[in-house]
Design a protein around this motif. Structure first.
Motif, PDB file in Angstrom:
ATOM      1  N   LEU A  81       0.736  -1.305   0.124  1.00 25.63           N
ATOM      2  CA  LEU A  81       0.114   0.107  -0.160  1.00 25.63           C
ATOM      3  C   LEU A  81       0.838   1.188  -0.090  1.00 25.63           C
ATOM      4  O   LEU A  81       0.444   2.243  -0.608  1.00 25.63           O
ATOM      5  N   VAL A  82       1.804   1.247   0.541  1.00 27.01           N
ATOM      6  CA  VAL A  82       2.944   2.473   0.590  1.00 27.01           C
ATOM      7  C   VAL A  82       3.332   2.860  -0.729  1.00 27.01           C
ATOM      8  O   VAL A  82       3.145   4.057  -1.053  1.00 27.01           O
ATOM      9  N   SER A  83       3.778   1.947  -1.451  1.00 26.25           N
ATOM     10  CA  SER A  83       4.364   2.141  -2.844  1.00 26.25           C
ATOM     11  C   SER A  83       3.451   2.369  -3.719  1.00 26.25           C
ATOM     12  O   SER A  83       3.263   2.863  -4.819  1.00 26.25           O
ATOM     13  N   ILE A  84       2.261   1.633  -3.609  1.00 26.36           N
ATOM     14  CA  ILE A  84       1.052   1.615  -4.485  1.00 26.36           C
ATOM     15  C   ILE A  84       0.516   3.293  -4.405  1.00 26.36           C
ATOM     16  O   ILE A  84       0.243   3.802  -5.436  1.00 26.36           O
ATOM     17  N   LEU A  85       0.362   3.998  -3.247  1.00 27.47           N
ATOM     18  CA  LEU A  85      -0.243   5.019  -3.045  1.00 27.47           C
ATOM     19  C   LEU A  85       0.805   5.981  -3.392  1.00 27.47           C
ATOM     20  O   LEU A  85       0.547   7.141  -3.940  1.00 27.47           O
ATOM     21  N   ALA A  86       2.061   5.655  -3.465  1.00 24.33           N
ATOM     22  CA  ALA A  86       3.046   6.626  -4.000  1.00 24.33           C
ATOM     23  C   ALA A  86       3.584   6.618  -5.563  1.00 24.33           C
ATOM     24  O   ALA A  86       4.096   7.566  -5.964  1.00 24.33           O
ATOM     25  N   ALA A  87       3.061   5.488  -6.112  1.00 25.59           N
ATOM     26  CA  ALA A  87       3.315   5.218  -7.420  1.00 25.59           C
ATOM     27  C   ALA A  87       3.082   6.165  -8.271  1.00 25.59           C
ATOM     28  O   ALA A  87       3.622   6.482  -9.613  1.00 25.59           O
ATOM     29  N   GLY A  88       1.618   6.722  -8.194  1.00 29.18           N
ATOM     30  CA  GLY A  88       0.930   7.572  -8.976  1.00 29.18           C
ATOM     31  C   GLY A  88       2.012   9.047  -9.070  1.00 29.18           C
ATOM     32  O   GLY A  88       2.316   9.633 -10.085  1.00 29.18           O
ATOM     33  N   TRP A  89       2.365   9.656  -7.998  1.00 32.26           N
ATOM     34  CA  TRP A  89       3.132  10.492  -7.783  1.00 32.26           C
ATOM     35  C   TRP A  89       4.520  10.592  -8.361  1.00 32.26           C
ATOM     36  O   TRP A  89       4.938  11.210  -9.125  1.00 32.26           O
ATOM     37  N   GLU A 126      12.201  -8.107   5.087  1.00 35.43           N
ATOM     38  CA  GLU A 126      12.590  -8.156   3.621  1.00 35.43           C
ATOM     39  C   GLU A 126      11.555  -8.320   2.605  1.00 35.43           C
ATOM     40  O   GLU A 126      11.679  -7.795   1.503  1.00 35.43           O
ATOM     41  N   ARG A 127      10.263  -8.801   3.111  1.00 33.10           N
ATOM     42  CA  ARG A 127       9.149  -8.861   2.320  1.00 33.10           C
ATOM     43  C   ARG A 127       8.747  -7.335   2.116  1.00 33.10           C
ATOM     44  O   ARG A 127       8.096  -7.056   0.991  1.00 33.10           O
ATOM     45  N   PHE A 128       9.028  -6.494   2.925  1.00 35.31           N
ATOM     46  CA  PHE A 128       8.607  -5.101   2.827  1.00 35.31           C
ATOM     47  C   PHE A 128       9.444  -4.322   1.643  1.00 35.31           C
ATOM     48  O   PHE A 128       8.982  -3.703   0.762  1.00 35.31           O
ATOM     49  N   VAL A 129      10.740  -4.584   1.714  1.00 34.46           N
ATOM     50  CA  VAL A 129      11.667  -4.294   0.598  1.00 34.46           C
ATOM     51  C   VAL A 129      11.211  -4.637  -0.947  1.00 34.46           C
ATOM     52  O   VAL A 129      10.908  -3.776  -1.804  1.00 34.46           O
ATOM     53  N   THR A 130      10.811  -5.974  -0.953  1.00 36.30           N
ATOM     54  CA  THR A 130      10.173  -6.427  -2.287  1.00 36.30           C
ATOM     55  C   THR A 130       8.974  -5.987  -2.685  1.00 36.30           C
ATOM     56  O   THR A 130       8.595  -5.502  -3.778  1.00 36.30           O
ATOM     57  N   SER A 131       7.992  -5.605  -1.747  1.00 36.32           N
ATOM     58  CA  SER A 131       6.829  -5.008  -1.684  1.00 36.32           C
ATOM     59  C   SER A 131       6.682  -3.617  -2.318  1.00 36.32           C
ATOM     60  O   SER A 131       6.047  -3.333  -3.273  1.00 36.32           O
ATOM     61  N   ILE A 132       7.735  -2.742  -2.188  1.00 39.34           N
ATOM     62  CA  ILE A 132       7.918  -1.695  -2.882  1.00 39.34           C
ATOM     63  C   ILE A 132       8.217  -1.438  -4.209  1.00 39.34           C
ATOM     64  O   ILE A 132       7.485  -0.811  -5.022  1.00 39.34           O
ATOM     65  N   GLY A 133       9.012  -2.699  -4.704  1.00 38.33           N
ATOM     66  CA  GLY A 133       9.109  -2.465  -6.174  1.00 38.33           C
ATOM     67  C   GLY A 133       7.988  -3.333  -6.686  1.00 38.33           C
ATOM     68  O   GLY A 133       7.638  -2.640  -7.930  1.00 38.33           O
ATOM     69  N   VAL A 134       7.315  -4.317  -6.167  1.00 39.80           N
ATOM     70  CA  VAL A 134       6.014  -5.025  -6.696  1.00 39.80           C
ATOM     71  C   VAL A 134       5.001  -3.783  -6.779  1.00 39.80           C
ATOM     72  O   VAL A 134       4.334  -3.915  -7.698  1.00 39.80           O
ATOM     73  N   GLY A 135       4.913  -3.048  -5.800  1.00 37.52           N
ATOM     74  CA  GLY A 135       3.823  -1.837  -5.733  1.00 37.52           C
ATOM     75  C   GLY A 135       4.109  -0.717  -7.007  1.00 37.52           C
ATOM     76  O   GLY A 135       2.933  -0.568  -7.745  1.00 37.52           O
TER      77      GLY A 135
END
Length: 478
Positions: A81-89, A126-135
């Protein structure tokens, strides 16, 4: 960050020029760009689904409980959710291409860290780091594909995204099966370590793509945007028309000065925007609430409940399921621009409701037997086939193409955030829910959600096949 040379990127340059003036052609340049963008999601599918088999070994190696496995399996969807919501910006600031390169950097770092994890807390971090790229890749890749594609092939090119996600899922199942014979403390680490190198090559490939013509136009770089459109349109005339429509869309927000993107999406939406947001949020919600990740992540548990005993048989069955899931996405890829999005979504949601009901009934058999196990596997295969012909690939395609240009990146982020949050709830509650209402009860519940999704598609989603992105406002204003 994109620069003036974007439009001259060398990728597939030999196929960029129209062969005969304005004669329609098969646009292999647009296909190549969309393919490279979509390939960034392979590791999303790989990392999410790898846990389905790896958990059998992580549990033994590190000594995790059922509750910890459940949280570890679903945590990525919440972290995203962190990277998904930041991805548009990020996509509006860095460009679609730059954000995809950044996504690959996080995917590489996450895979390396996961393979070295030695405790539950370390694995969660480590799942958090991966989640940034996935998002980032989940939001930006569909936006890029929709913006780079001519209307005649947008369904095919946008559905490539889900195909590569499922290729990643299939590869994870194959990895689970092929490496199951290694020592317990080594096998699951090798499974994750395999994911370190691909992002490096994908990032290099993404740098060879042109930037989105719509992003270039938003920056006032109309000459660069036109050069990309000429390469990615079916004809030069179509490129000129697309450029003119994009110019009009870029200039439209000037009439709405003072209204921010998120205000227009959520706080002060027009009737048209409200209808679009309902679709962009509703369809991703139903996609995940129908229980697909319960199968992707926990199919080994489902097969054991149905009567399978050995790990090798269970992991072999998951490979077969992954193969079926990947193959049936090709149906959506081939027919989305011929039949349209709406017919595929209606058939898919109806099929998902029926096959989930069938799966629940097979799990009601007492005592489990070889026949019930075979019926369970067949029902799971039918379920993933029904899901993959519409609800899987068409959700991202539909959401990305109906958003107005000024709202597209953030609107897609909003839909993906709902999608991942719902996915996180399903994946982090399945074991507990099965303990409470039984495993058949879970699938009866998901079947009811799929039936509601079919009604939602019928009532709320108009057909978008063949329309330009800038024409969606007219469609939803009716």
């Amino acid at each position: 960050m994109a620069h003036g040379g974007d439009a001259a990127a060398p990728l597939l340059a030999s196929s960029a020029k129209p062969p005969g003036g304005d004669e329609p052609r098969r646009n292999m340049y647009a296909f190549g760009c969309a393919t490279l963008a979509s390939m960034t999601t392979v590791l999303m599918g790989y990392n999410l689904a790898l846990m389905s088999g790896a958990q059998l070994f992580i549990r033994e190696d590190i000594g995790l409980t059922d509750a910890q496995i459940e949280v570890l399996a679903g945590s990525m969807n919440v972290y995203m959710l962190v990277s998904i919501l930041a991805a548009g910006w990020a996509a509006d600031l860095l460009g679609r291409r730059g954000t995809l390169v950044l996504a690959n950097a996080f995917l590489m770092a996450g895979a390396l860290a996961m393979s070295l994890g030695a405790s539950y807390a370390a694995l969660m971090a480590e799942r958090f780091v991966t989640s940034i790229g996935v998002g980032f890749s989940l939001v930006v890749a569909p936006v890029y594909n929709a913006e780079i594609s001519p209307a005649s092939a947008r369904g095919v090119l946008s559905s490539l995204l889900d195909m590569f996600v499922n290729i990643g899922i299939l590869l994870s199942y194959v990895s689970n099966y092929a490496l199951a014979g290694l020592p317990v403390h080594v096998g699951w680490r090798v499974m994750y370590g395999i994911g370190v190198l691909p992002p490096v090559f994908l990032a290099a490939g993404v740098l060879a793509m042109p930037e989105s013509p719509r992003w270039l136009a938003m920056r006032g770089r109309y000459a660069d945007a036109r050069a990309v459109l000429v390469r990615t349109s079916d004809t030069v005339a179509e490129a000129e028309l697309r450029l003119e429509e994009i110019k009009q869309a870029v200039e439209a927000p000037q009439e709405e000065a003072g209204v921010g993107v998120w205000q227009e999406l959520l706080l002060r939406p027009s009737a048209m925007v409200r209808r679009i947001v309902t679709c962009v949020v509703g369809l991703p919600f139903f996609q995940q609430a129908s229980g697909i990740d319960a199968i992707v992540l926990y199919s080994p548990l489902v097969f054991k409940k149905a009567g399978m005993a050995s790990n090798s048989a269970v992991l072999g069955a998951t490979v077969a399921v992954g193969l079926v899931k990947t193959c049936f996405i090709l149906v959506a890829t081939l027919f989305s621009d011929r039949l349209g999005r709406r017919p595929l979504l209606l058939a898919s949601t109806g099929g998902v409701a029926v096959t989930l009901t069938s799966l629940a009934l097979t799990l009601c058999t007492t005592p489990p037997s070889a026949a019930s196990a075979a019926a369970c596997v067949a029902s799971v295969m039918a379920f993933v086939a029904a899901f993959s012909v519409g609800l899987g690939p068409m959700t991202g395609t539909y959401a990305a193409e109906i958003m107005p240009l000024r709202l597209r990146a953030q609107g897609t982020s909003l839909g993906m955030a709902v999608n991942r949050l719902t996915c996180g709830v399903v994946s982090m509650t399945f074991i507990s829910l099965a303990d409470g209402i039984t495993m058949p009860g879970c699938f009866f519940l998901y079947a009811g959600v799929a039936a509601a999704a079919c009604v939602f598609v019928y009532v709320r989603l108009p057909e978008t096949r063949g329309r330009s992105l800038e024409d969606m406002d007219v469609l939803f204003a009716k």
